[in-house]
Design a protein around this motif. Structure first.
Motif, PDB file in Angstrom:
ATOM      1  N   HIS A 153       0.830  -1.192   0.000  1.00  0.00           N
ATOM      2  CA  HIS A 153       0.000   0.000   0.000  1.00  0.00           C
ATOM      3  C   HIS A 153       0.874   1.255   0.000  1.00  0.00           C
ATOM      4  O   HIS A 153       0.649   2.189  -0.769  1.00  0.00           O
ATOM      5  CB  HIS A 153      -0.877  -0.047   1.250  1.00  0.00           C
TER       6      HIS A 153
ATOM      7  N   ALA B   5      -7.320   4.949  -1.452  1.00  0.00           N
ATOM      8  CA  ALA B   5      -7.998   5.284  -0.202  1.00  0.00           C
ATOM      9  C   ALA B   5      -9.317   4.545  -0.081  1.00  0.00           C
ATOM     10  O   ALA B   5     -10.097   4.812   0.821  1.00  0.00           O
ATOM     11  CB  ALA B   5      -8.225   6.782  -0.109  1.00  0.00           C
TER      12      ALA B   5
ATOM     13  N   GLY C 124      -3.082  14.559  11.138  1.00  0.00           N
ATOM     14  CA  GLY C 124      -2.992  13.176  10.731  1.00  0.00           C
ATOM     15  C   GLY C 124      -2.221  12.302  11.680  1.00  0.00           C
ATOM     16  O   GLY C 124      -1.858  11.201  11.318  1.00  0.00           O
ATOM     17  N   LEU C 125      -1.979  12.794  12.893  1.00  0.00           N
ATOM     18  CA  LEU C 125      -1.231  11.978  13.839  1.00  0.00           C
ATOM     19  C   LEU C 125      -1.890  10.624  14.020  1.00  0.00           C
ATOM     20  O   LEU C 125      -3.109  10.538  14.103  1.00  0.00           O
ATOM     21  CB  LEU C 125      -1.175  12.685  15.195  1.00  0.00           C
ATOM     22  N   PRO C 126      -1.116   9.572  14.075  1.00  0.00           N
ATOM     23  CA  PRO C 126      -1.704   8.265  14.332  1.00  0.00           C
ATOM     24  C   PRO C 126      -2.376   8.263  15.689  1.00  0.00           C
ATOM     25  O   PRO C 126      -2.016   9.043  16.579  1.00  0.00           O
ATOM     26  CB  PRO C 126      -0.506   7.317  14.281  1.00  0.00           C
ATOM     27  N   PRO C 127      -3.393   7.429  15.852  1.00  0.00           N
ATOM     28  CA  PRO C 127      -4.201   7.445  17.067  1.00  0.00           C
ATOM     29  C   PRO C 127      -3.372   7.218  18.320  1.00  0.00           C
ATOM     30  O   PRO C 127      -2.447   6.420  18.317  1.00  0.00           O
ATOM     31  CB  PRO C 127      -5.177   6.298  16.853  1.00  0.00           C
TER      32      PRO C 127
ATOM     33  N   ALA D 227     -10.005  -1.706  10.595  1.00  0.00           N
ATOM     34  CA  ALA D 227     -10.265  -1.405   9.191  1.00  0.00           C
ATOM     35  C   ALA D 227      -8.967  -1.056   8.470  1.00  0.00           C
ATOM     36  O   ALA D 227      -8.773  -1.392   7.317  1.00  0.00           O
ATOM     37  CB  ALA D 227     -11.259  -0.261   9.077  1.00  0.00           C
ATOM     38  N   VAL D 228      -8.071  -0.398   9.194  1.00  0.00           N
ATOM     39  CA  VAL D 228      -6.806  -0.027   8.579  1.00  0.00           C
ATOM     40  C   VAL D 228      -6.041  -1.252   8.128  1.00  0.00           C
ATOM     41  O   VAL D 228      -5.431  -1.265   7.081  1.00  0.00           O
ATOM     42  CB  VAL D 228      -5.956   0.784   9.582  1.00  0.00           C
TER      43      VAL D 228
ATOM     44  N   VAL E 195       0.123   3.674   5.463  1.00  0.00           N
ATOM     45  CA  VAL E 195      -0.200   4.978   4.904  1.00  0.00           C
ATOM     46  C   VAL E 195      -1.227   5.657   5.795  1.00  0.00           C
ATOM     47  O   VAL E 195      -2.232   5.053   6.145  1.00  0.00           O
ATOM     48  CB  VAL E 195      -0.776   4.830   3.493  1.00  0.00           C
TER      49      VAL E 195
ATOM     50  N   SER F 278     -11.884   8.188   4.401  1.00  0.00           N
ATOM     51  CA  SER F 278     -11.456   6.827   4.095  1.00  0.00           C
ATOM     52  C   SER F 278     -11.315   5.986   5.352  1.00  0.00           C
ATOM     53  O   SER F 278     -10.898   6.456   6.401  1.00  0.00           O
ATOM     54  CB  SER F 278     -10.128   6.863   3.360  1.00  0.00           C
ATOM     55  N   ASN F 279     -11.663   4.706   5.204  1.00  0.00           N
ATOM     56  CA  ASN F 279     -11.503   3.785   6.323  1.00  0.00           C
ATOM     57  C   ASN F 279     -10.166   3.072   6.287  1.00  0.00           C
ATOM     58  O   ASN F 279      -9.891   2.237   7.126  1.00  0.00           O
ATOM     59  CB  ASN F 279     -12.611   2.732   6.277  1.00  0.00           C
ATOM     60  N   PHE F 280      -9.369   3.345   5.294  1.00  0.00           N
ATOM     61  CA  PHE F 280      -8.174   2.548   5.075  1.00  0.00           C
ATOM     62  C   PHE F 280      -6.899   3.262   5.456  1.00  0.00           C
ATOM     63  O   PHE F 280      -5.826   2.803   5.141  1.00  0.00           O
ATOM     64  CB  PHE F 280      -8.104   2.114   3.616  1.00  0.00           C
ATOM     65  N   LEU F 281      -7.031   4.411   6.069  1.00  0.00           N
ATOM     66  CA  LEU F 281      -5.839   5.162   6.388  1.00  0.00           C
ATOM     67  C   LEU F 281      -5.642   5.191   7.888  1.00  0.00           C
ATOM     68  O   LEU F 281      -6.597   5.241   8.665  1.00  0.00           O
ATOM     69  CB  LEU F 281      -5.951   6.593   5.847  1.00  0.00           C
ATOM     70  N   GLU F 282      -4.395   5.152   8.254  1.00  0.00           N
ATOM     71  CA  GLU F 282      -4.043   5.247   9.667  1.00  0.00           C
ATOM     72  C   GLU F 282      -4.266   6.679  10.121  1.00  0.00           C
ATOM     73  O   GLU F 282      -3.642   7.602   9.598  1.00  0.00           O
ATOM     74  CB  GLU F 282      -2.566   4.881   9.821  1.00  0.00           C
ATOM     75  N   ARG F 283      -5.161   6.870  11.050  1.00  0.00           N
ATOM     76  CA  ARG F 283      -5.408   8.234  11.510  1.00  0.00           C
ATOM     77  C   ARG F 283      -6.119   8.208  12.845  1.00  0.00           C
ATOM     78  O   ARG F 283      -6.535   7.175  13.332  1.00  0.00           O
ATOM     79  CB  ARG F 283      -6.253   9.000  10.494  1.00  0.00           C
TER      80      ARG F 283
END
Lengths: 203, 423, 115
Positions: A7, A52, A117-120, A134-135, C9, C58-63
């Protein structure tokens, strides 16, 4: 970690293409080449949409944007691409102002992008475990969005979409009006004042 | 197979994915290249017969089988010319743009159940969209050649393609509406069984829509009588006047590739795809290919592939027949055909099919008593709405529950919306 | 450098690409003198914004799951695409009209309304 994921590679490919060609549009001075770079940039963007998971939007981007709007644009370019206008020079001052505005915008936007956009974090993960899972699902393309989008546009609220019947109708009317208006504006007219300029006879 | 490679041979998953992608890509490339070799030979033969000649007879034995190969070698040996004053970059790139567009749309085209490069949920859209990009190759070639003949050809092409995409899209939407899905594999499998299940015979409106589709497809791939972009009687050779050698042959491959593509798309949408006029696989194996597995699946799919290819090649042959029969239209006649005839007709057909569905009138599949054996018992072809009531009218729930439920709903094989109530 | 290849991503990736597109579009609008060049800048700006909508939906992105737009994002970007088509049609008609009347597409020459 350590495992290279496909990806990310695909994203890098399309993302870099998009950025490169967007910049090429800016720095090219030949209007036909600009149009060509724009086509490539927007096509690469549709690749990003597919990545996406927005397959319907990606296809729509290809049909309407690249296949429709840009053909129209290229058509316009070719109609007006007489030699003197193919590359109009930009004044130096314009470049300075534009570079300043663009630089400031970038300086504002990029940090915001990193912030938003910081990761959770740990705390937010508890609330959003479903999203985390889902990711990790690996096959973005196969998720059907078209049906849900269609229902949304018809005003049937779905899982994660609200009803959009009114905007849909408004935009339909808007398109019709635009169609009529553009046809009216661009219809063949006798030129009021005939000027003798060479090279326009066969336009 | 990719699972096998990953698990048994212990290969790196990404490498396997890349290998599979390359395998698929080269198979598709083979279809296009092989297709154009055959089609160019066929075009010469068809043209010869129509004009009361024999066509090629010598190269490669009896029927001149190898004529295309000889042509190819000749083209390879030619000098690659570029006119002075041409835009070098665009001139070089244009043939590849055209070819890539034609090639790219094959990715989403299924050749039999499950035999598809990339199973996209919006395959119909994708194919039409990417095919539409071919016009850019032509436009760029026309502009970059710095020749007025090329430019005229390109302008005509732009106007023509933009116009014909409207009725083409409307006609493509009709089978999509009947099937309730945009997935080409599902659309084709919904037409399994006897030929009366084909959407061509669904109702009179769909019947007419197929011919409008075929006309528009003809125009959108630039075939005679709509080949205004390369009208040799007026424009030398139109957009490829200045091209020679390999680059020219890329335009040719793109043209034959997209001819095959629109024919294949038409046969999937209206002619049942790989589901033959008679349900052969069902008789032999007891059920449709989508319900089989292992060896039987491959055999049934090969049968389907043969049927599918014959349909597509038949459509291409008809295109050739048309080319050598009809005189070329004028550009104003082409545009008139589109906006004054094709678009209104396809719009009326669209509305007609909507009402046919709405009123629940009998369709072609009701003509034969085999109906029950056909469509409704297929695993991949259930007509009941995939959308349960709970999906249409969600209760007030938190996001988490919703997305969890959504994920459960995903593996369901069908996402078709029911368009008529099941009694 | 390998980190970008191994980490999933995320939203940030998309936002950065969107920002680059947006800024390119703005600079393009500011610097081009050809009316069609300005139009191309507008298309770039719209696409940059569109990319953000899609990324947020989108459900496919790390966020961070706080920012979840769901399918609404995709629908909004559809609206944007349609509006962009309409806008391009009208703008093109205006440019062609201008070209017919003034035999140029230089926006700096469109100054008849200046007092």
């Amino acid at each position: 970690m350590g495992e290279i994921n496909g990806h990310a590679i695909l994203f890098l490919f399309f993302g870099i293409l998009t950025c490169l060609f967007s910049l090429a549009v800016v720095f090219s001075s030949n209007v036909v080449r600009m149009a060509f770079y724009l086509i490539l940039a927007l096509a690469a963007t549709s690749g990003l949409h597919f990545l996406a998971g927005a397959d319907f939007v990606g296809a729509m981007q290809l049909v309407l944007y690249v296949g429709g709007t840009l053909v129209l644009l290229v058509f316009g370019v070719m109609l007006t691409a007489q030699n003197p206008f193919i590359s109009l020079r930009t004044a130096g001052g314009d470049w300075v102002v534009a570079a300043m505005v663009g630089g400031i915008l970038l300086v504002i936007l990029i940090p915001v992008a990193f912030q938003v956009g910081l990761p959770p974090t740990e705390a937010s993960q508890l609330g959003g475990r479903a999203d985390r899972e889902a990711v990790t699902s690996t096959d973005p393309v196969s998720v059907p969005t078209a049906t849900r989008i269609g229902l949304g546009l018809l005003g049937v609220p779905g899982d994660d979409v609200s009803g959009y019947l009114l905007p849909f109708e408004i935009i339909s009317i808007h398109l019709l009006v635009v169609l009529v208006g553009a046809a009216y504006l661009a219809r063949a007219k006798r030129r009021v004042t005939v000027r003798d300029t060479p090279g326009t006879a066969d336009v | 197979m990719s699972q096998f490679l990953i698990n048994q041979l212990g290969l790196y998953p990404l490498l396997v994915q890349a290998l599979m992608a390359m395998l698929t890509a080269s198979l598709i490339l083979g279809v296009i290249a092989g297709g154009s070799v055959v089609f160019i030979w066929m075009e010469r033969k068809v043209a010869g017969r129509i004009q009361d000649r024999l066509g090629p007879t010598r190269v490669g034995g009896k029927f001149g089988w190898l004529q295309t190969l000889a042509d190819g070698i000749k083209l390879l040996a030619k000098e690659d010319l570029r006119p002075e004053g041409a835009d070098a970059l665009l001139f070089r790139i244009a043939p590849y743009v055209a070819f890539c567009a034609s090639y790219g749309s094959f990715i989403a085209l299924p050749f039999a159940t499950g035999w598809v490069g990339l199973d996209i949920n919006v395959a119909v859209f994708f194919v039409v969209a990417v095919l539409g990009l071919e016009v850019f190759g032509v436009i760029l070639a026309g502009y970059a050649s710095a020749s007025k003949w090329s430019l005229f050809g390109a302008m005509r092409e732009a106007a023509q393609v933009i116009s014909y995409e409207v009725p083409l899209g409307l006609c493509v939407v009709i089978p999509v509406m009947i099937a309730g899905t945009m997935d080409l594999t599902k659309i084709a499998n919904l037409q399994a069984g006897w030929f009366t299940n084909w959407y061509l015979f669904h109702d009179p409106f769909a019947f007419i829509a197929f011919f409008v589709y075929y006309t528009c497809a003809l125009a959108s791939v630039n075939r005679a009588p709509f080949d205004l972009a390369e009208a040799e009687s007026e424009l030398v050779a139109g957009f490829h006047t200045e091209y020679s050698g390999l680059r020219w042959s890329f335009f040719f491959m793109a043209e034959y590739g997209s001819m095959f593509l629109v024919s294949a798309l038409g046969s999937i949408l209206f002619l049942g795809g790989w589901n033959g006029p008679i349900p052969l696989a069902e008789w032999v194996f007891g059920q449709h290919a989508s319900g089989l597995s292992g060896f039987a699946f491959v055999v049934a799919n090969l049968l389907g592939l043969t049927v599918f290819m014959s349909k597509a090649v038949l459509c291409v042959t008809v295109m050739m027949w048309i080319r050598w029969t009809f005189p070329r239209l004028r550009i104003d006649q082409v545009i008139t055909t589109c906006w004054k005839y094709c678009t209104p007709i396809s719009a009326v057909m669209f509305v007609g099919v909507i009402n046919w569905q709405l009123l629940g009138l009998p369709n072609g599949s009701d003509l034969l008593p085999h109906h029950q054996l056909g469509v409704r018992q297929l695993p991949g072809a259930v007509r009941e709405g995939a959308f349960g009531k709970n999906q249409l009218m969600p209760q007030a729930q938190s996001r988490d529950e919703k997305s969890a439920r959504h994920k459960e709903a995903l593996p369901a094989p069908l996402h078709a919306v029911s368009d008529r109530g099941e009694s | 450098m390998t980190e970008i290849l191994t980490s999933p991503v995320g939203l940030t990736h998309y936002l950065v690409v969107g920002a680059v597109m947006f800024v390119s579009g703005v600079v393009c609008m500011a610097t081009k003198r050809n009316a069609l060049g300005v139009l191309m800048g507008i298309e770039l700006v719209l696409n940059g914004a569109n990319l953000n909508f899609v990324a947020f939906g989108s459900n496919f992105l790390e966020r961070n799951p706080t920012y979840q737009l769901g399918l609404d994002g995709q629908i909004i970007s559809l609206f944007v695409i349609v509006l962009a088509a309409a806008e391009a049609a009208v703008a093109l008609a205006i440019v062609l009209n201008f070209y017919n009347n003034h035999l140029t597409v230089d926006v700096d020459r469109a100054d008849e309304l200046r007092g």
